[in-house]
Write a protein that holds these residues in place. Sequence first.
Motif, PDB file in Angstrom:
ATOM      1  N   THR A 135      23.926  12.229 -37.973  1.00 27.88           N
ATOM      2  CA  THR A 135      23.457  11.413 -37.123  1.00 27.88           C
ATOM      3  C   THR A 135      23.079   9.934 -38.053  1.00 27.88           C
ATOM      4  OG1 THR A 135      21.278  12.844 -36.856  1.00 27.88           O
ATOM      5  CG2 THR A 135      23.113  13.431 -35.746  1.00 27.88           C
ATOM      6  N   ASN A 136      21.518  10.071 -37.774  1.00 26.51           N
ATOM      7  CA  ASN A 136      21.022   8.638 -38.256  1.00 26.51           C
ATOM      8  C   ASN A 136      19.758   9.229 -38.528  1.00 26.51           C
ATOM      9  OD1 ASN A 136      19.085   8.562 -35.873  1.00 26.51           O
ATOM     10  ND2 ASN A 136      20.544   7.420 -34.375  1.00 26.51           N
ATOM     11  N   ALA A 137      19.272   8.136 -39.383  1.00 28.40           N
ATOM     12  CA  ALA A 137      17.094   8.379 -40.141  1.00 28.40           C
ATOM     13  C   ALA A 137      16.219   9.122 -38.693  1.00 28.40           C
ATOM     14  CB  ALA A 137      17.070   7.511 -40.555  1.00 28.40           C
ATOM     15  N   LEU A 138      16.329   8.247 -37.665  1.00 31.13           N
ATOM     16  CA  LEU A 138      14.465   9.223 -36.785  1.00 31.13           C
ATOM     17  C   LEU A 138      15.613  10.104 -36.172  1.00 31.13           C
ATOM     18  CD1 LEU A 138      13.193   8.894 -34.887  1.00 31.13           C
ATOM     19  CD2 LEU A 138      14.309   7.275 -33.720  1.00 31.13           C
ATOM     20  N   THR A 139      17.143  10.246 -36.362  1.00 29.84           N
ATOM     21  CA  THR A 139      17.204  12.051 -35.408  1.00 29.84           C
ATOM     22  C   THR A 139      17.153  12.667 -36.778  1.00 29.84           C
ATOM     23  OG1 THR A 139      18.832  10.864 -34.503  1.00 29.84           O
ATOM     24  CG2 THR A 139      19.025  12.890 -34.554  1.00 29.84           C
ATOM     25  N   ILE A 140      17.531  12.490 -38.546  1.00 30.22           N
ATOM     26  CA  ILE A 140      17.154  13.246 -38.914  1.00 30.22           C
ATOM     27  C   ILE A 140      15.474  13.797 -39.474  1.00 30.22           C
ATOM     28  CG2 ILE A 140      16.537  13.641 -41.572  1.00 30.22           C
ATOM     29  CD1 ILE A 140      19.562  12.170 -41.682  1.00 30.22           C
ATOM     30  N   LYS A 141      14.143  12.484 -39.554  1.00 33.08           N
ATOM     31  CA  LYS A 141      13.425  13.064 -38.914  1.00 33.08           C
ATOM     32  C   LYS A 141      13.062  14.161 -38.177  1.00 33.08           C
ATOM     33  CE  LYS A 141      12.402   8.272 -41.463  1.00 33.08           C
ATOM     34  NZ  LYS A 141      11.658   7.031 -41.051  1.00 33.08           N
ATOM     35  N   LEU A 142      13.007  13.863 -36.992  1.00 36.92           N
ATOM     36  CA  LEU A 142      12.533  14.675 -35.771  1.00 36.92           C
ATOM     37  C   LEU A 142      13.313  16.298 -35.932  1.00 36.92           C
ATOM     38  CD1 LEU A 142      13.773  12.161 -32.442  1.00 36.92           C
ATOM     39  CD2 LEU A 142      11.737  12.989 -33.772  1.00 36.92           C
ATOM     40  N   SER A 143      14.062  16.231 -36.167  1.00 40.36           N
ATOM     41  CA  SER A 143      14.558  17.796 -36.620  1.00 40.36           C
ATOM     42  C   SER A 143      13.709  18.301 -37.228  1.00 40.36           C
ATOM     43  CB  SER A 143      16.681  17.629 -37.533  1.00 40.36           C
ATOM     44  OG  SER A 143      15.998  17.380 -38.516  1.00 40.36           O
ATOM     45  N   PHE A 144      12.708  17.657 -38.201  1.00 43.13           N
ATOM     46  CA  PHE A 144      11.919  18.715 -39.066  1.00 43.13           C
ATOM     47  C   PHE A 144      10.812  18.973 -37.952  1.00 43.13           C
ATOM     48  CE2 PHE A 144      13.708  16.008 -42.610  1.00 43.13           C
ATOM     49  CZ  PHE A 144      13.694  17.074 -43.502  1.00 43.13           C
ATOM     50  N   ALA A 145      10.978  18.334 -37.256  1.00 40.45           N
ATOM     51  CA  ALA A 145       9.836  18.926 -36.359  1.00 40.45           C
ATOM     52  C   ALA A 145      10.131  20.583 -35.726  1.00 40.45           C
ATOM     53  CB  ALA A 145       9.214  17.952 -35.160  1.00 40.45           C
ATOM     54  N   GLY A 146      11.578  19.927 -34.912  1.00 43.24           N
ATOM     55  CA  GLY A 146      12.338  20.258 -34.568  1.00 43.24           C
ATOM     56  C   GLY A 146      12.068  21.852 -34.772  1.00 43.24           C
ATOM     57  N   ALA A 147      13.075  21.956 -36.053  1.00 43.01           N
ATOM     58  CA  ALA A 147      12.603  23.236 -37.356  1.00 43.01           C
ATOM     59  C   ALA A 147      11.331  23.548 -37.871  1.00 43.01           C
ATOM     60  CB  ALA A 147      13.236  23.005 -38.169  1.00 43.01           C
ATOM     61  N   ALA A 148      10.536  22.873 -36.782  1.00 41.63           N
ATOM     62  CA  ALA A 148       8.771  23.643 -37.429  1.00 41.63           C
ATOM     63  C   ALA A 148       8.462  24.586 -35.752  1.00 41.63           C
ATOM     64  CB  ALA A 148       7.751  22.888 -37.794  1.00 41.63           C
ATOM     65  N   LEU A 149       8.968  24.161 -35.027  1.00 39.99           N
ATOM     66  CA  LEU A 149       8.949  24.586 -34.017  1.00 39.99           C
ATOM     67  C   LEU A 149       8.881  25.522 -33.228  1.00 39.99           C
ATOM     68  CD1 LEU A 149       8.566  21.271 -31.446  1.00 39.99           C
ATOM     69  CD2 LEU A 149       6.598  23.445 -31.907  1.00 39.99           C
ATOM     70  N   ALA A 150      10.902  26.055 -33.927  1.00 34.85           N
ATOM     71  CA  ALA A 150      11.176  27.045 -34.132  1.00 34.85           C
ATOM     72  C   ALA A 150      10.662  27.971 -34.776  1.00 34.85           C
ATOM     73  CB  ALA A 150      12.741  26.675 -34.398  1.00 34.85           C
ATOM     74  N   ALA A 151      10.840  27.649 -35.954  1.00 36.77           N
ATOM     75  CA  ALA A 151       9.524  28.700 -36.532  1.00 36.77           C
ATOM     76  C   ALA A 151       8.918  29.427 -36.350  1.00 36.77           C
ATOM     77  CB  ALA A 151       9.379  28.454 -37.907  1.00 36.77           C
ATOM     78  N   ILE A 152       7.460  28.413 -35.819  1.00 34.95           N
ATOM     79  CA  ILE A 152       6.064  28.463 -35.277  1.00 34.95           C
ATOM     80  C   ILE A 152       6.681  29.599 -33.973  1.00 34.95           C
ATOM     81  CG2 ILE A 152       4.075  27.791 -34.156  1.00 34.95           C
ATOM     82  CD1 ILE A 152       4.564  24.947 -35.998  1.00 34.95           C
ATOM     83  N   TYR A 153       6.916  29.189 -32.911  1.00 36.34           N
ATOM     84  CA  TYR A 153       6.917  30.403 -31.228  1.00 36.34           C
ATOM     85  C   TYR A 153       7.016  31.368 -31.888  1.00 36.34           C
ATOM     86  CZ  TYR A 153       9.103  32.179 -27.938  1.00 36.34           C
ATOM     87  OH  TYR A 153       8.968  33.941 -26.752  1.00 36.34           O
ATOM     88  N   PRO A 154       7.532  32.421 -32.553  1.00 32.07           N
ATOM     89  CA  PRO A 154       7.592  33.556 -32.432  1.00 32.07           C
ATOM     90  C   PRO A 154       6.555  33.912 -32.988  1.00 32.07           C
ATOM     91  CG  PRO A 154       9.514  33.370 -33.658  1.00 32.07           C
ATOM     92  CD  PRO A 154       8.366  32.112 -33.345  1.00 32.07           C
ATOM     93  N   PHE A 155       5.419  32.945 -33.670  1.00 30.89           N
ATOM     94  CA  PHE A 155       4.219  33.478 -34.659  1.00 30.89           C
ATOM     95  C   PHE A 155       3.528  34.123 -33.063  1.00 30.89           C
ATOM     96  CE2 PHE A 155       6.847  33.599 -37.774  1.00 30.89           C
ATOM     97  CZ  PHE A 155       6.647  33.929 -38.116  1.00 30.89           C
ATOM     98  N   CYS A 156       3.528  32.604 -31.765  1.00 25.29           N
ATOM     99  CA  CYS A 156       2.871  32.496 -31.217  1.00 25.29           C
ATOM    100  C   CYS A 156       1.969  34.012 -29.730  1.00 25.29           C
ATOM    101  CB  CYS A 156       3.071  31.203 -30.237  1.00 25.29           C
ATOM    102  SG  CYS A 156       3.284  29.547 -31.207  1.00 25.29           S
ATOM    103  N   LYS A 157       2.906  34.567 -29.614  1.00 22.57           N
ATOM    104  CA  LYS A 157       2.229  35.549 -29.255  1.00 22.57           C
ATOM    105  C   LYS A 157       1.272  36.636 -29.101  1.00 22.57           C
ATOM    106  CE  LYS A 157       7.173  36.107 -29.356  1.00 22.57           C
ATOM    107  NZ  LYS A 157       8.099  36.806 -28.888  1.00 22.57           N
ATOM    108  N   ARG A 158       1.281  36.609 -30.505  1.00 22.56           N
ATOM    109  CA  ARG A 158      -0.433  36.933 -30.949  1.00 22.56           C
ATOM    110  C   ARG A 158      -1.620  36.553 -30.497  1.00 22.56           C
ATOM    111  NH1 ARG A 158       2.113  39.942 -36.785  1.00 22.56           N
ATOM    112  NH2 ARG A 158       4.008  39.892 -36.696  1.00 22.56           N
ATOM    113  N   TYR A 159      -1.605  34.775 -30.747  1.00 20.08           N
ATOM    114  CA  TYR A 159      -2.600  34.383 -30.786  1.00 20.08           C
ATOM    115  C   TYR A 159      -3.388  34.185 -29.278  1.00 20.08           C
ATOM    116  CZ  TYR A 159      -1.865  35.255 -35.982  1.00 20.08           C
ATOM    117  OH  TYR A 159      -1.325  35.808 -36.748  1.00 20.08           O
ATOM    118  N   THR A 160      -2.137  33.207 -28.992  1.00 25.83           N
ATOM    119  CA  THR A 160      -1.788  32.338 -27.547  1.00 25.83           C
ATOM    120  C   THR A 160      -1.266  32.867 -26.224  1.00 25.83           C
ATOM    121  OG1 THR A 160      -2.000  30.296 -27.144  1.00 25.83           O
ATOM    122  CG2 THR A 160      -0.256  30.487 -28.456  1.00 25.83           C
TER     123      THR A 160
END
Length: 311
Positions: A135-160
């Motif tokens: 794709t392009n540079a902006l999409t690549i940058k946004l993808s890192f935030a998407g990966a972080a959200l995907a990794a963080i979500y499963p652990f949220c149900k322990r705390y919130t």
Amino acid sequence: TRRPTDTSTRSMRVIEWLTSRLRDPWRERIREYLVLMRMDRPVGALLLLWPTLWGLWFAANDFPPVGLLVIFTLGVSVMRAAGCVINDYADHGWLDANVERTRNRPMAAGRVSKKEALLLFGGLLAFAFVLVLFTNALTIKLSFAGAALAAIYPFCKRYTHLAQVVLGAAFGWSIPMAFAAVTGEVPILGWLLFLANVLFSTIYDTEYAMVDRDDDIRVGAKSTAILFGDADRPIIGLLMLTFLFAMLLAGTRAQLVWPYFAALAIAAGLFVWQQWLIRKRERDACFAAFRNNNWVGCTLWIGLLLALAIR
């Protein structure tokens, strides 16, 4: 049985057919990995796909570039699989093993190890990143935030209790990425659709959480279903109305014509049906309401497609 109780029989037959020509022990290992990635339950991938298609069609204001359509469709499947793997990694011991519906998932039942799950998760993320490199540079940058959200979500149900909202952000992150890939920027319309999908995901994942509410309370997991308590149905109804209003604003901002608004009316009718299904808060009915959201997403995409085609 060695399969989770919520497995789709039809999807499981497909998995068995795909792996039938493999030799043991590979046949059994690949089968377990596919179940771990929820390939036996494709409705989750569809719930992620429809908002991605909304984003692509809204961003292009027409049929999107075929290359991007292929990239994002594959990306949806891969990231959903990665999210399911890390979700089971987070939940297999303390939650899944103590819930009847999930205790026979591959990790909860001990058929897939932590190391195998992490390697599979890493491989899926790497494949998704290769896709986004086209794709392009902006999409690549946004993808890192998407990966972080995907990794963080499963652990949220322990705390919130708001894990469903985090899931909505993770599932909806494909929308700003779609706008970035098509237009090189993320306009207000893109963020409006993103917020709409956070509402949509919270709706269906709360219905999903209502299925396991008693077990979650017993184990100590948190969810919006537990947070809302006896007010779950009216709050879900309010979220449904807000979601429909957000999608109405998106349609008027994009100057869409009648098929889109007809689809919105049908989606409203489907939400009414879901409210009827969950009226007694029975497990099977709540799960049916959750699955019904696949038709909400599909209906809105068809309405969007037709509106852009005849405008």
